[in-house]
Design a protein around this motif. Sequence first.
Motif, PDB file in Angstrom:
ATOM      1  N   LEU A 138     -35.532 -44.466  -3.952  1.00  0.00           N
ATOM      2  CA  LEU A 138     -36.825 -43.809  -3.758  1.00  0.00           C
ATOM      3  C   LEU A 138     -36.694 -42.605  -2.836  1.00  0.00           C
ATOM      4  CD1 LEU A 138     -39.373 -46.732  -3.580  1.00  0.00           C
ATOM      5  CD2 LEU A 138     -38.375 -45.559  -5.508  1.00  0.00           C
TER       6      LEU A 138
ATOM      7  N   THR B  69     -38.217 -52.574   6.834  1.00  0.00           N
ATOM      8  CA  THR B  69     -37.545 -51.886   5.727  1.00  0.00           C
ATOM      9  C   THR B  69     -38.446 -51.847   4.510  1.00  0.00           C
ATOM     10  OG1 THR B  69     -35.389 -52.674   6.485  1.00  0.00           O
ATOM     11  CG2 THR B  69     -35.524 -51.881   4.219  1.00  0.00           C
ATOM     12  N   GLN B  70     -39.097 -52.971   4.247  1.00  0.00           N
ATOM     13  CA  GLN B  70     -39.954 -53.002   3.074  1.00  0.00           C
ATOM     14  C   GLN B  70     -41.176 -52.123   3.232  1.00  0.00           C
ATOM     15  OE1 GLN B  70     -40.377 -57.116   2.263  1.00  0.00           O
ATOM     16  NE2 GLN B  70     -38.479 -57.135   1.091  1.00  0.00           N
ATOM     17  N   GLU B  71     -41.637 -52.003   4.442  1.00  0.00           N
ATOM     18  CA  GLU B  71     -42.779 -51.124   4.650  1.00  0.00           C
ATOM     19  C   GLU B  71     -42.362 -49.679   4.408  1.00  0.00           C
ATOM     20  OE1 GLU B  71     -45.584 -52.775   5.144  1.00  0.00           O
ATOM     21  OE2 GLU B  71     -46.779 -50.931   5.042  1.00  0.00           O
ATOM     22  N   LEU B  72     -41.139 -49.347   4.778  1.00  0.00           N
ATOM     23  CA  LEU B  72     -40.641 -48.004   4.492  1.00  0.00           C
ATOM     24  C   LEU B  72     -40.523 -47.804   2.988  1.00  0.00           C
ATOM     25  CD1 LEU B  72     -39.588 -45.299   5.485  1.00  0.00           C
ATOM     26  CD2 LEU B  72     -37.336 -46.336   5.812  1.00  0.00           C
ATOM     27  N   LEU B  73     -40.096 -48.860   2.317  1.00  0.00           N
ATOM     28  CA  LEU B  73     -40.031 -48.811   0.854  1.00  0.00           C
ATOM     29  C   LEU B  73     -41.417 -48.518   0.285  1.00  0.00           C
ATOM     30  CD1 LEU B  73     -37.917 -49.445  -1.461  1.00  0.00           C
ATOM     31  CD2 LEU B  73     -38.993 -51.675  -1.587  1.00  0.00           C
ATOM     32  N   LEU B  74     -42.419 -49.183   0.809  1.00  0.00           N
ATOM     33  CA  LEU B  74     -43.790 -48.924   0.365  1.00  0.00           C
ATOM     34  C   LEU B  74     -44.151 -47.456   0.581  1.00  0.00           C
ATOM     35  CD1 LEU B  74     -46.357 -51.721   1.125  1.00  0.00           C
ATOM     36  CD2 LEU B  74     -44.625 -51.546  -0.627  1.00  0.00           C
TER      37      LEU B  74
ATOM     38  N   LEU C 220     -50.182 -51.690  -1.754  1.00  0.00           N
ATOM     39  CA  LEU C 220     -50.562 -50.649  -0.814  1.00  0.00           C
ATOM     40  C   LEU C 220     -52.070 -50.715  -0.659  1.00  0.00           C
ATOM     41  CD1 LEU C 220     -48.279 -47.977  -2.366  1.00  0.00           C
ATOM     42  CD2 LEU C 220     -48.311 -48.472   0.072  1.00  0.00           C
ATOM     43  N   PRO C 221     -52.571 -50.276   0.505  1.00  0.00           N
ATOM     44  CA  PRO C 221     -54.022 -50.279   0.720  1.00  0.00           C
ATOM     45  C   PRO C 221     -54.735 -49.551  -0.410  1.00  0.00           C
ATOM     46  CG  PRO C 221     -52.875 -49.642   2.735  1.00  0.00           C
ATOM     47  CD  PRO C 221     -51.829 -49.771   1.666  1.00  0.00           C
TER      48      PRO C 221
ATOM     49  N   ARG D  40     -52.352 -49.509  -5.277  1.00  0.00           N
ATOM     50  CA  ARG D  40     -51.113 -49.442  -6.044  1.00  0.00           C
ATOM     51  C   ARG D  40     -50.214 -50.628  -5.681  1.00  0.00           C
ATOM     52  NH1 ARG D  40     -46.200 -48.206  -5.893  1.00  0.00           N
ATOM     53  NH2 ARG D  40     -45.037 -46.927  -7.346  1.00  0.00           N
TER      54      ARG D  40
ATOM     55  N   GLU E 175     -37.269 -57.050  11.027  1.00  0.00           N
ATOM     56  CA  GLU E 175     -36.507 -55.883  10.588  1.00  0.00           C
ATOM     57  C   GLU E 175     -36.611 -55.697   9.077  1.00  0.00           C
ATOM     58  OE1 GLU E 175     -34.734 -53.494  11.309  1.00  0.00           O
ATOM     59  OE2 GLU E 175     -33.712 -53.242   9.372  1.00  0.00           O
ATOM     60  N   GLN E 176     -36.472 -56.795   8.366  1.00  0.00           N
ATOM     61  CA  GLN E 176     -36.594 -56.780   6.911  1.00  0.00           C
ATOM     62  C   GLN E 176     -37.984 -56.307   6.484  1.00  0.00           C
ATOM     63  OE1 GLN E 176     -35.572 -56.787   3.822  1.00  0.00           O
ATOM     64  NE2 GLN E 176     -35.022 -58.905   3.341  1.00  0.00           N
ATOM     65  N   ASN E 177     -38.994 -56.789   7.169  1.00  0.00           N
ATOM     66  CA  ASN E 177     -40.354 -56.344   6.877  1.00  0.00           C
ATOM     67  C   ASN E 177     -40.511 -54.846   7.068  1.00  0.00           C
ATOM     68  OD1 ASN E 177     -41.294 -58.843   6.229  1.00  0.00           O
ATOM     69  ND2 ASN E 177     -42.204 -59.256   8.232  1.00  0.00           N
TER      70      ASN E 177
ATOM     71  N   THR F  11     -32.538 -45.611   7.170  1.00  0.00           N
ATOM     72  CA  THR F  11     -33.243 -46.790   6.671  1.00  0.00           C
ATOM     73  C   THR F  11     -34.068 -47.466   7.759  1.00  0.00           C
ATOM     74  OG1 THR F  11     -31.345 -48.213   7.110  1.00  0.00           O
ATOM     75  CG2 THR F  11     -31.475 -47.234   4.932  1.00  0.00           C
TER      76      THR F  11
ATOM     77  N   GLY G  46     -52.841 -46.034   6.231  1.00  0.00           N
ATOM     78  CA  GLY G  46     -52.762 -47.420   5.769  1.00  0.00           C
ATOM     79  C   GLY G  46     -51.846 -48.265   6.615  1.00  0.00           C
TER      80      GLY G  46
ATOM     81  N   GLN H 128     -46.452 -52.109  -5.367  1.00  0.00           N
ATOM     82  CA  GLN H 128     -45.050 -51.720  -5.287  1.00  0.00           C
ATOM     83  C   GLN H 128     -44.193 -52.950  -5.516  1.00  0.00           C
ATOM     84  OE1 GLN H 128     -43.387 -48.622  -4.595  1.00  0.00           O
ATOM     85  NE2 GLN H 128     -41.581 -49.825  -5.156  1.00  0.00           N
TER      86      GLN H 128
ATOM     87  N   LEU I 247     -34.433 -48.537  -1.641  1.00  0.00           N
ATOM     88  CA  LEU I 247     -34.906 -47.544  -0.676  1.00  0.00           C
ATOM     89  C   LEU I 247     -34.142 -46.232  -0.868  1.00  0.00           C
ATOM     90  CD1 LEU I 247     -36.807 -47.441   1.876  1.00  0.00           C
ATOM     91  CD2 LEU I 247     -34.736 -47.710   3.222  1.00  0.00           C
TER      92      LEU I 247
ATOM     93  N   LEU J 235     -42.162 -44.817   0.735  1.00  0.00           N
ATOM     94  CA  LEU J 235     -41.476 -43.927  -0.193  1.00  0.00           C
ATOM     95  C   LEU J 235     -41.993 -44.098  -1.613  1.00  0.00           C
ATOM     96  CD1 LEU J 235     -37.787 -43.896   1.023  1.00  0.00           C
ATOM     97  CD2 LEU J 235     -39.754 -42.606   1.755  1.00  0.00           C
ATOM     98  N   GLY J 236     -42.404 -45.316  -1.942  1.00  0.00           N
ATOM     99  CA  GLY J 236     -42.837 -45.565  -3.315  1.00  0.00           C
ATOM    100  C   GLY J 236     -44.271 -45.152  -3.575  1.00  0.00           C
ATOM    101  N   GLY J 237     -45.109 -45.206  -2.559  1.00  0.00           N
ATOM    102  CA  GLY J 237     -46.523 -45.043  -2.861  1.00  0.00           C
ATOM    103  C   GLY J 237     -47.368 -44.240  -1.898  1.00  0.00           C
ATOM    104  N   ARG J 238     -46.775 -43.632  -0.888  1.00  0.00           N
ATOM    105  CA  ARG J 238     -47.605 -42.843   0.025  1.00  0.00           C
ATOM    106  C   ARG J 238     -47.207 -41.377  -0.055  1.00  0.00           C
ATOM    107  NH1 ARG J 238     -48.839 -47.846   3.569  1.00  0.00           N
ATOM    108  NH2 ARG J 238     -46.693 -48.212   4.175  1.00  0.00           N
TER     109      ARG J 238
END
Lengths: 248, 248
Positions: free
Chosen positions: B152, A145-150, B73-74, B77, A141-143, A81, A237, B79, B149, A152-155
């Motif tokens: 995904l 994690t969320q960027e990783l979520l982005l 996302l850039p 999309r 740190e939380q940010n 994570t 991105g 999320q 996370l 996995l979800g959309g890249r």
Amino acid sequence: MNSNVAVSVPGGDVWLRRLSSVVSLSRAAQEAAAEIMSLGRPIPARDHIIRDGNRETSIKVLISGFACRYKFLPAGRRQITAFVLPGDLCDFGFVSSSPASQGVMALSPSIVGAVDVDRFASIVEEYPDLMAAVLRCAAIEQNATQELLLSLGGRNALQRVGHLLCELHFRMQSAGLLRDGQAFDLPVTQSELGEALGLSTVHVNRTVQTLRKLGLATWRDRVVSLPNPPGLAALSGFDPAYLKSEMA
Amino acid sequence: MNSNVAVSVPGGDVWLRRLSSVVSLSRAAQEAAAEIMSLGRPIPARDHIIRDGNRETSIKVLISGFACRYKFLPAGRRQITAFVLPGDLCDFGFVSSSPASQGVMALSPSIVGAVDVDRFASIVEEYPDLMAAVLRCAAIEQNATQELLLSLGGRNALQRVGHLLCELHFRMQSAGLLRDGQAFDLPVTQSELGEALGLSTVHVNRTVQTLRKLGLATWRDRVVSLPNPPGLAALSGFDPAYLKSEMA
DNA sequence: TTCCCGAATTCACATAGGTTAAATCGGGCG
DNA sequence: CGCCCGATTTAACCTATGTGAATTCGGGAA
């Protein structure tokens, strides 16, 4: 070394530098923070730094090395994570008096600093900025994690790998750990990268090679080099804003 | 209603119930917390509750309705990073004095309560347990993000949808919002579910139908019913532990 | 009633990425 | 020097999920 602040423990400066980078601290607060940190024995690669579910009595700071935070899926697959770099806190459970909700494992030989939670709480009473600093670190740190979520979800795979390399590059730079121009140590296996990005080892490999061909990244002998950071950032991105703390 | 605690604002009990569920609060602390909350005007579906990047001056609590947190996302999309149910805090930026790092949007007509950050800070000096409660809420929120996370990164479409339905079912139950046996309101579009789970609308639809055929979930007219919760939990690897706060 | 529109559904087809397995590479060790 | 083992790389094949577009459904407005 470059300042004459008393640092009672070698490696304590990594911890101080981190705190100071998110909140400006008085000299006294810095000294108080430095005093209560102690170094642990070296931890070999693949050893646990924190075990999932453990109620930690100390705040653990990675001083040197490389680690990851992870959880297991019921199926047995491991999901990484977050990657933990020197200066990062290993776990933020203490902020809410909760046990660690995930494991932390060294990925390369590492040294960890420990700050007793109770001692920290007691100096926070005098220097509340220290708590503010820790909370800022938690927010960053939380940010991440969320960027990783982005990711996995959309890249797609290329963007995921590229984005992660950009992030690590940026964080290593902030930590003053770039080798020369644009290269940094990445003591991680391709399979471990896949565990973070939700990709199979094989596909990570394909992807890394594509980045090579595109002239956007090289990764050999555990060293990553980014010949064209802006290009890679554009492809994936990447915008480092989420890693910065708003010093407003 | 079931107790005679003074609740100065209708809806304030949702907020109190939430805080009390993670930290046991003194009567005085509860009253102090209730007093500083005020209700906002109703917010229609699709309206913003918080705009990304905004520095909020109040803590926003969803009193009724349904909302989501999201980032773009850039590529364009969107999320969705979390669903916000009654009792949940909309954003935790105030904990680290940071601006909101993501937008929050109402998905159904909603009512939001607001607690001025400064007033909250001042009563926290007298009742530090209130801060502890908020930090616990933040930790649970963080756990939920990480569970997404995991979805995904390592679960297939069937498990993702199943897991999310299990989580929402559990949280609605905790909030006392189950209709009768196992049904609950889900005022969300299949496409929005997809935005949270990294799936296309079409595939969300296929998946929901499979769950129907398996007798594990029904979703009609914005109402979800789970005929066999343990079965769905087993299929999707759902374990509600991550949603509970350790009252140790 | 009828029209209209967003949501749900269906269908045909395309592809990114997974899986399995084998081959190669590189360094540490006896 | 030769072996061994983990990591990387290559190859062939497979499938879960995406895409684009048309169809149906259901309820609100006129």
